[in-house]
Design a protein around this motif. Structure first.
Motif: not given
Length: 123
Positions: A6-7, A20-22, A36, A81, A94-96, A114
């Motif tokens: 994630e970033s 947010l990116s996964c 997410w 997201s 926050y997790y993906c 992640g």
């Protein structure tokens, strides 16, 4: 094996927006849903949103109702997201997660995770 990263986490002002990116790497294919989830200390992981493998079906939980949009770019193995009008109570990790057999709705059924960025929302 699939790795998820994630970033986009970081401090956000209340009322602000965050993306947010996964990103998936390793033995990826497009045939997985992504969910997410968020978690605060002492609480279980809470469903936020999910998207199916080709992006034509999305689900949203009550966690960030009406303030989130999930999308994906399978050519780049990225799921996004986009959250807006954030509240301090949205502060969490926050997790993906990738889910090959279900729809990314339940954390116990997800296959890969992640590490989760912290998203503090300041008042």
């Amino acid at each position: 094996q699939v790795q998820l990263a994630e970033s986009g986490g970081g401090v956000v002002q209340a009322g602000g927006s965050l993306r947010l990116s996964c990103t998936a790497s390793g033995r990826t294919s497009s045939a997985y849903s992504v969910g997410w989830f968020r978690q605060t200390p002492g609480k279980e992981r809470e469903f936020v949103a999910a998207i199916n493998w080709n992006g034509d079906s999305t689900h949203y939980g009550n966690a960030v109702t009406g303030r989130i949009a999930i999308s994906r770019d399978n050519a780049k193995n990225i799921v996004f997201s986009n959250m807006h009008d954030l509240k301090p109570e949205y502060t969490a990790v926050y997790y993906c997660a990738a889910d090959y057999w279900h729809y990314g709705l339940l954390p116990e059924l997800c296959d890969f995770w992640g590490l989760g960025p912290q998203v503090p929302v300041s008042s």
